[in-house]
Motif scaffolding. Sequence first.
Motif, short mmCIF file in Angstrom:
data_model
loop_
_atom_site.label_atom_id
_atom_site.label_comp_id
_atom_site.label_asym_id
_atom_site.label_seq_id
_atom_site.Cartn_x
_atom_site.Cartn_y
_atom_site.Cartn_z
N LYS A 5 55.10 21.82 62.88
CA LYS A 5 56.51 22.04 62.55
C LYS A 5 56.63 22.92 61.31
CE LYS A 5 60.24 20.98 59.95
NZ LYS A 5 60.42 20.73 58.51
N GLY A 7 59.25 24.42 58.52
CA GLY A 7 60.58 24.23 57.95
C GLY A 7 61.26 25.56 57.62
N GLY A 8 62.50 25.45 57.18
CA GLY A 8 63.34 26.62 56.92
C GLY A 8 62.69 27.70 56.07
N THR A 217 55.38 23.09 55.21
CA THR A 217 56.56 23.28 54.36
C THR A 217 56.23 24.17 53.17
OG1 THR A 217 58.27 22.04 53.17
CG2 THR A 217 56.08 21.03 53.20
N ASP A 218 56.95 24.00 52.05
CA ASP A 218 56.75 24.92 50.92
C ASP A 218 56.09 24.27 49.72
OD1 ASP A 218 58.83 23.29 50.23
OD2 ASP A 218 60.24 24.90 49.70
N GLY A 221 51.97 19.26 49.74
CA GLY A 221 51.90 17.96 50.42
C GLY A 221 52.86 17.02 49.74
N LEU A 223 53.77 14.96 46.82
CA LEU A 223 53.35 15.02 45.43
C LEU A 223 53.68 13.69 44.74
CD1 LEU A 223 54.69 18.62 44.69
CD2 LEU A 223 52.38 17.96 45.39
N ASP A 226 58.91 14.10 42.57
CA ASP A 226 59.77 15.11 43.17
C ASP A 226 59.73 16.38 42.30
OD1 ASP A 226 61.94 16.69 43.92
OD2 ASP A 226 63.17 14.95 44.46
N PRO A 227 59.22 17.50 42.82
CA PRO A 227 59.08 18.70 41.97
C PRO A 227 60.41 19.28 41.51
CG PRO A 227 58.53 19.21 44.27
CD PRO A 227 58.72 17.72 44.18
N THR A 228 61.51 18.92 42.16
CA THR A 228 62.80 19.42 41.69
C THR A 228 63.29 18.63 40.48
OG1 THR A 228 64.09 17.99 43.16
CG2 THR A 228 63.47 20.15 44.02
N LYS A 253 62.37 14.45 50.02
CA LYS A 253 62.94 15.27 51.08
C LYS A 253 61.88 15.96 51.94
CE LYS A 253 65.94 19.30 51.39
NZ LYS A 253 65.84 20.61 50.76
N VAL A 254 60.67 15.99 51.45
CA VAL A 254 59.58 16.67 52.15
C VAL A 254 59.36 16.06 53.54
CG1 VAL A 254 57.75 15.25 51.10
CG2 VAL A 254 57.25 17.60 51.80
P1 ADP Z 1 61.43 22.18 54.92
O1 ADP Z 1 62.49 23.20 54.98
O2 ADP Z 1 60.05 22.73 55.09
O3 ADP Z 1 61.70 20.99 55.82
P2 ADP Z 1 62.38 20.63 52.66
O4 ADP Z 1 63.12 21.39 51.63
O5 ADP Z 1 63.15 19.81 53.63
O6 ADP Z 1 61.42 21.65 53.42
O7 ADP Z 1 61.29 19.66 51.97
C1 ADP Z 1 60.37 20.19 51.04
C2 ADP Z 1 60.86 19.92 49.63
O8 ADP Z 1 60.85 18.52 49.39
C3 ADP Z 1 59.98 20.46 48.54
O9 ADP Z 1 60.24 21.83 48.29
C4 ADP Z 1 60.34 19.57 47.36
O10 ADP Z 1 61.30 20.17 46.52
C5 ADP Z 1 60.99 18.34 47.97
N1 ADP Z 1 60.36 17.08 47.56
C6 ADP Z 1 61.01 15.99 47.09
N2 ADP Z 1 60.17 15.02 46.77
C7 ADP Z 1 58.93 15.45 47.03
C8 ADP Z 1 57.61 14.90 46.88
N3 ADP Z 1 57.41 13.67 46.43
N4 ADP Z 1 56.55 15.67 47.24
C9 ADP Z 1 56.74 16.91 47.72
N5 ADP Z 1 57.96 17.50 47.87
C10 ADP Z 1 59.04 16.79 47.53
#
Ligand code: ADP
Length: 447
Positions: A5, A7-8, A217-218, A221, A223, A226-228, A253-254
């Motif tokens: 899969k 993602g966007g 995804t971006d 894995g 983490l 939450d990197p945001t 959200k990953v």
């Molecule tokens: P996609 O479009 O590939 O589905 P999302 O934006 O839905 O991607 O999910 C990826 C994002 O999830 C990452 O860029 C990150 O900002 C966020 N995220 C939140 N918590 C975590 C975490 N614990 N580990 C990794 N990413 C996380």
Amino acid sequence: MIVMKFGGSSVASAKAIERVASIVGARRELHPVVVVSAMGKTTNKLLEIAKRASLGDRDGAMTLLYELRDFHLAESGMERTVEEHFQELADMARGLAALGELTPRSIDAVSSLGERLSSLIVTKLFERLGIPATHVDARKVIVTDNRHTHAAPIYEETYKRLAATIPPLAEKTVVVMGGFIGATEDGVTSTLGRGGSDFTASIVGAGIGATEIQIWTDVDGMLTCDPTVLPGGHRVRRISFAEAAELAYFGAKVLHPATVLPAIEQNIPVRILNSMRPEVEGTWITAQDVPSKNVIKSIACKKRVTVLNVHSTRMFMAHGFLRRIFEIFDREGTSVDMISTSEVSVSLTMDDDSHLDAIIEALSEFAEVTVDRDQAIVCLVGQNIKDTPGIGARIFRALEKINVRMVSQGASSLNLGFVVRGEDLRPAVEALHTEFFSTLDPEVFDA
Ligand code: ADP
Ligand code: ASP
Ligand code: MG
């Protein structure tokens, strides 16, 4: 067969799709079934178009629509396909403007367009890059109930169709389908909820008996934070289904929270991978427990949460008080994430406050209600939480200067969560991350 899969952000441009093609191309012998999200932020834009149109702002809606059309045209060069889909969107926007209302069913008709288009575009670009690909319209195989905007799959029928359709095609070509979308038994387009492409991937994986479900995804894995909220977290190498589900539910959200369900049933490993850095091993999510010297596997956060405090000296402890409260939330279609009770009050958190006014009005008939906006949930997750003494002490010591409310341990005993003020979120996560991840078990974390 494996499910891959993307993602966007992994399919946000022709260039990104080229990267995807090379990742998929290198795994041809595994018979990949590719599930794609809408390109970049397309779903947000489609929803904005629907909203503007239904509010009567036709010019605003059309301006956005043309922008989105030009973007898809420029990235794909597929004039006819793109034109046809945006013609359909323009017709829908006109309808919404005339009616002045936006139903869940029409939201799905609009928001599904992103994946309908991206899946066709990815199929075509794969072919151009020399990867034989077959497009499958997800609406023909993912059958859902009619709870539009957050439909649930009807598993039996969906699995039957997936098993009949996909394996013969995946034998010789790469199957490409859109995530997020499905159709009701009557054939009306539906969607699985925001972030739902992950869920599609695992439904497809379970339906075809895949050996692995890969979520590209971006980030590298799952983490440790939450990197945001706090950059600099470490990659978790391995985590259990139960822990991953808990993290997803509390804001990581990953992964869409429902993703692990179909995978658990058939014990199919799920792996999170980075499409920008395919050489990184990612995070394995497996049915087995993952023992670790660290008590916590990761810290999840939910931002912009609203807390409702319901106070009633008259009603509390009276028979049916909580039922009355929950009936109101149910009627308003609003889910509660966390709840804590005291002698005369109940506090509840919700992340969707679109029905807040109606909820407060109904609660006010039998209780006093106060609202705290811009709060955040912090949730520590790890299977060791349940039998390691002293974790509470470590958390409170780390958060000495921060006001912590609504502490609760989930029934699963895998998590420990609480609420802080929005402005305290980052310092709280930073302090906890230092407390729990200063030394790392190299078996479980990428140190
Ligand atoms: P996609 O479009 O590939 O589905 P999302 O934006 O839905 O991607 O999910 C990826 C994002 O999830 C990452 O860029 C990150 O900002 C966020 N995220 C939140 N918590 C975590 C975490 N614990 N580990 C990794 N990413 C996380
Ligand atoms: N495109 C949908 C969304 O943005 C589904 C997904 O990306 O998983 O919510
Ligand atoms: Mg996502």
